[in-house]
Scaffold this motif. Structure first.
Motif: not given
Length: 103
Positions: A43-44, A63-68, A73-74
Motif C-alpha cells: 500500500l505504501g 495518501t499522496c507522496g511520503t504521507t502515502g 505503515a499506518l
C-alpha cells in the motif's frame, strides 16, 4: 496521521506482549508477515510510486507522496493490532494461562 500510528502501535505492542507471555509467538508470526508485507508495504509503495507515477503531488491528500508511505505503515500496523487483538480475545484460554502462571 502519526498520532493514529502511535495509538495503534500501543495496542499492537500490548497484544504482542500477551502473545509472547503466553508462549504463542509462532501463532503471531504469520500475522506480522501478512500485516506488513502483504498489506502495509504494497500500500505504501502504491501510494508513493504507482498512484502518482513517481512524481510529487501537491493536492494535499493523505495518501499522496511520503504521507502515502506513512499511510501504508499506518494501515499495516492497524491490521497487525486488529488481528493480534482477535487472536488474544478469541483464542486465549485465560483459565489455563492463569494455572500455568500459578505453577
Amino acid at each position: 496521521l502519526l498520532a493514529l500510528y502511535v495509538l495503534a502501535d500501543g495496542f499492537q505492542f500490548a497484544f504482542s506482549g500477551i502473545m509472547t507471555g503466553c508462549g504463542r509467538q509462532l501463532i503471531s508470526m504469520p500475522v506480522v508477515v501478512f500485516a506488513y508485507w502483504v498489506v502495509g508495504v504494497p500500500l505504501g509503495y502504491y501510494n508513493v510510486f504507482v498512484k502518482t507515477n513517481g512524481k510529487m503531488c501537491n493536492d494535499g491528500g493523505v495518501t499522496c507522496g511520503t504521507t502515502g508511505l506513512v499511510f501504508g505503515a499506518l494501515v499495516g500496523i492497524c491490521v497487525h493490532a486488529i488481528l493480534l487483538g482477535v487472536l488474544v480475545v478469541f483464542t486465549t484460554n485465560w483459565d489455563m494461562e492463569a494455572k500455568k502462571g500459578y505453577e
